[in-house]
Scaffold this motif. Structure first.
Motif, PDB file in Angstrom:
ATOM      1  N   CYS A 320     102.780  95.697 -16.752  1.00  0.00           N
ATOM      2  CA  CYS A 320     101.708  96.534 -17.282  1.00  0.00           C
ATOM      3  C   CYS A 320     100.895  97.102 -16.124  1.00  0.00           C
ATOM      4  O   CYS A 320     100.388  96.358 -15.288  1.00  0.00           O
ATOM      5  CB  CYS A 320     100.803  95.714 -18.200  1.00  0.00           C
ATOM      6  N   ALA A 321     100.798  98.434 -16.080  1.00  0.00           N
ATOM      7  CA  ALA A 321     100.146  99.104 -14.952  1.00  0.00           C
ATOM      8  C   ALA A 321      98.643  99.284 -15.150  1.00  0.00           C
ATOM      9  O   ALA A 321      97.979  99.906 -14.325  1.00  0.00           O
ATOM     10  CB  ALA A 321     100.808 100.451 -14.718  1.00  0.00           C
ATOM     11  N   GLY A 322      98.101  98.767 -16.243  1.00  0.00           N
ATOM     12  CA  GLY A 322      96.640  98.802 -16.422  1.00  0.00           C
ATOM     13  C   GLY A 322      96.081 100.140 -16.875  1.00  0.00           C
ATOM     14  O   GLY A 322      94.862 100.324 -16.870  1.00  0.00           O
ATOM     15  N   CYS A 323      96.951 101.058 -17.317  1.00  0.00           N
ATOM     16  CA  CYS A 323      96.464 102.390 -17.725  1.00  0.00           C
ATOM     17  C   CYS A 323      96.026 102.337 -19.185  1.00  0.00           C
ATOM     18  O   CYS A 323      96.615 102.991 -20.061  1.00  0.00           O
ATOM     19  CB  CYS A 323      97.551 103.441 -17.511  1.00  0.00           C
ATOM     20  N   THR A 324      95.004 101.558 -19.441  1.00  0.00           N
ATOM     21  CA  THR A 324      94.607 101.247 -20.820  1.00  0.00           C
ATOM     22  C   THR A 324      94.081 102.457 -21.595  1.00  0.00           C
ATOM     23  O   THR A 324      94.082 102.447 -22.824  1.00  0.00           O
ATOM     24  CB  THR A 324      93.545 100.132 -20.839  1.00  0.00           C
ATOM     25  N   CYS A 327      97.177 103.509 -23.877  1.00  0.00           N
ATOM     26  CA  CYS A 327      97.637 102.765 -25.069  1.00  0.00           C
ATOM     27  C   CYS A 327      96.504 102.375 -26.008  1.00  0.00           C
ATOM     28  O   CYS A 327      96.681 102.369 -27.227  1.00  0.00           O
ATOM     29  CB  CYS A 327      98.428 101.533 -24.646  1.00  0.00           C
ATOM     30  N   CYS A 383     103.365 104.797 -23.513  1.00  0.00           N
ATOM     31  CA  CYS A 383     103.275 103.900 -22.354  1.00  0.00           C
ATOM     32  C   CYS A 383     104.195 104.376 -21.223  1.00  0.00           C
ATOM     33  O   CYS A 383     105.409 104.450 -21.404  1.00  0.00           O
ATOM     34  CB  CYS A 383     103.658 102.477 -22.774  1.00  0.00           C
ATOM     35  N   PRO A 384     103.647 104.691 -20.055  1.00  0.00           N
ATOM     36  CA  PRO A 384     104.507 105.187 -18.968  1.00  0.00           C
ATOM     37  C   PRO A 384     105.480 104.128 -18.440  1.00  0.00           C
ATOM     38  O   PRO A 384     106.491 104.467 -17.842  1.00  0.00           O
ATOM     39  CB  PRO A 384     103.507 105.598 -17.882  1.00  0.00           C
ATOM     40  N   GLN A 385     105.157 102.850 -18.708  1.00  0.00           N
ATOM     41  CA  GLN A 385     106.044 101.776 -18.240  1.00  0.00           C
ATOM     42  C   GLN A 385     107.108 101.437 -19.292  1.00  0.00           C
ATOM     43  O   GLN A 385     107.956 100.602 -19.064  1.00  0.00           O
ATOM     44  CB  GLN A 385     105.223 100.510 -17.937  1.00  0.00           C
ATOM     45  N   ILE A 389     105.077  96.898 -26.322  1.00  0.00           N
ATOM     46  CA  ILE A 389     103.696  96.403 -26.454  1.00  0.00           C
ATOM     47  C   ILE A 389     103.523  95.486 -27.670  1.00  0.00           C
ATOM     48  O   ILE A 389     102.968  94.386 -27.561  1.00  0.00           O
ATOM     49  CB  ILE A 389     102.700  97.591 -26.530  1.00  0.00           C
TER      50      ILE A 389
HETATM   51  S1  SF4 Z   1     100.080 102.102 -21.469  1.00  0.00           S
HETATM   52 FE1  SF4 Z   1     101.595 100.478 -21.040  1.00  0.00          FE
HETATM   53  S2  SF4 Z   1     101.369 100.087 -18.867  1.00  0.00           S
HETATM   54 FE2  SF4 Z   1      99.551 101.215 -19.489  1.00  0.00          FE
HETATM   55  S3  SF4 Z   1      98.036  99.600 -20.009  1.00  0.00           S
HETATM   56 FE3  SF4 Z   1      99.096 100.116 -21.886  1.00  0.00          FE
HETATM   57  S4  SF4 Z   1     100.766  98.625 -22.000  1.00  0.00           S
HETATM   58 FE4  SF4 Z   1     100.055  98.613 -19.908  1.00  0.00          FE
END
Ligand code: SF4
Length: 401
Positions: A320-324, A327, A383-385, A389
């Motif tokens: 998870c890259a933290g790009c909250t 999501c 989600c870019p990753q 989820i």
């Molecule tokens: S979009 Fe994906 S990578 Fe970014 S915070 Fe949410 S779960 Fe993590």
């Protein structure tokens, strides 16, 4: 900030590192020793424009159930004098452990760069937390006080600025800034525009450091003279993905005399704009391995960096890259997806289920119930990753409740 410890010369340290198994990670072969038997001291770097030098390795204390005075003493003696805590870490026990140390060794206080944090959003709450931190840690000032876990720079308003200025004028804090695990580049870019932010601690590792956004964010902070501390530098994820590249990397690094964990620290240190790494070091073996990596001058080759990036690409759906922003705005209720992902990482990558559960239990029960039944399909699409989820949220609640 480079205390000398005559009983632990560099040569003695490296011999011991070999004997404990941390030595499997460093060999005498690739760490040239001078005949003068110089003392072990982690190198330092300037901390932005603050005029303060900090060791490139900091002691993180967020997940320690308990840590011994002996461990802190040894960290101090090896020059790991940047100590990071928060008033909430382990229910306040982290600050209390530091207080016990400073009670016994008050003469060390001036050589320690002491960092703590608060989640409070009002002046009253911040005053309460700061005073409690001072009391617990048996000190009359904090070197760096952070607003904890900022996810949007909107949290840093004029009221915060005025509080920071007053706390500085009262001599209770020397520097002020924020930590961030969520939307890090955006927070850093906006933070760099505020002339009252001295320092930022952000998630930063071989997975995130090469993105355009993160590069721009680091450049902006450097230009603004902000001291930068990297955390979560191992890039540990929520899911274990088997990858041949990981095996190739481990073998490659071992031939050079260090482990993949040490290589990940080196990947961050190779960016000279990062003043320090805040690392959880719950025992002497990890402390020793990290110190060995910090004093070792071998650099990663371009091919090493390429392989780390390749590994990051291959395993991105497990991290998870933290790009909250992405999501959390794509689900129908307010749920802390980024926080839950982080707790899952503590359990699965840091092997600290107890600490992870401690944090998960702080989420209100009503929110936990909402999390179970929520539709995450849009968030997963965005989600870019490409993380699963919904499945991971279910697993986290089951594993950590
Ligand atoms: S979009 Fe994906 S990578 Fe970014 S915070 Fe949410 S779960 Fe993590």
């Amino acid at each position: 900030m480079t205390p000398k410890n005559k009983s632990w010369t560099r040569r003695a340290f490296l011999k011991a590192a070999c004997a404990t198994g941390a030595g499997s990670v460093m060999t005498l072969k690739n760490i040239p020793l001078s005949a003068s038997e110089e003392a072990v001291a982690v190198p330092t770097r300037p901390f932005g424009k603050t005029g303060i030098e900090v060791p490139i390795l900091g002691f993180g204390t967020s997940l320690h159930v308990s840590f011994s005075r002996l461990l802190l003493r040894q960290a101090f003696n090896w020059g790991v004098t940047y100590w990071d805590t928060a008033n909430t870490y382990m229910g306040g026990n982290s600050e209390k452990a530091i207080g016990k140390y400073l009670d016994k060794y008050p003469q060390d206080r001036k050589k320690i760069f002491l960092v703590t944090k608060t989640h409070a959003s009002t002046a009253k709450g911040r005053n309460r937390d700061l005073n409690l931190s001072l009391e617990r840690m048996k000190t009359d000032y904090i070197d760096l006080f952070f607003i904890h876990s900022v996810w949007s720079v909107d949290e840093l308003d004029n009221q915060t600025k005025s509080w920071a200025q007053k706390a500085k004028a009262a001599g209770k804090i020397r520097l002020f800034g924020f930590s961030t695990h969520s939307n890090m580049p955006e927070c850093m870019l906006e933070g760099a525009k505020l002339d009252w932010i001295d320092a930022i601690m952000m998630t930063f590792n071989y997975r995130l450091m090469h993105t355009d956004k993160m590069r721009r964010a680091v450049d902006a902070c450097v230009k603004a003279g902000i001291g930068l501390t990297a955390m979560k530098t191992q890039g540990g994820g929520q899911v274990r993905n088997d990858s041949q590249t990981e095996l190739d990397l481990a073998g490659r690094f071992l031939q050079k005399g260090f482990t993949d964990a040490q290589a990940r620290l080196k990947a961050v240190w190779q960016n000279q704009n990062i003043a320090s790494i805040c690392s959880e070091m719950p025992n002497m073996t990890i402390l020793m391995a990290n110190v060995a990596a910090a004093i070792n001058k071998t650099k990663l080759a371009t091919r090493d960096t390429q392989l780390l990036r390749q590994y990051a690409r291959e395993t991105r759906s497990g991290y998870c890259a933290g790009c909250t922003d992405i999501c959390e705005s794509a689900v129908a209720a307010e749920v802390p997806i980024g926080d839950v992902m982080r707790y899952l990482m503590y359990a699965r990558s840091y092997d600290n289920r107890r600490g992870a559960s401690h944090y998960l239990k702080k989420i209100p029960k009503k929110q936990c119930r909402q999390m179970i039944n929520l539709d995450y399909s849009l968030a997963e699409q965005k989600c870019p990753q490409k993380m699963a989820i919904g499945k991971l949220m279910q697993e986290a609640l089951k594993e950590l409740s």
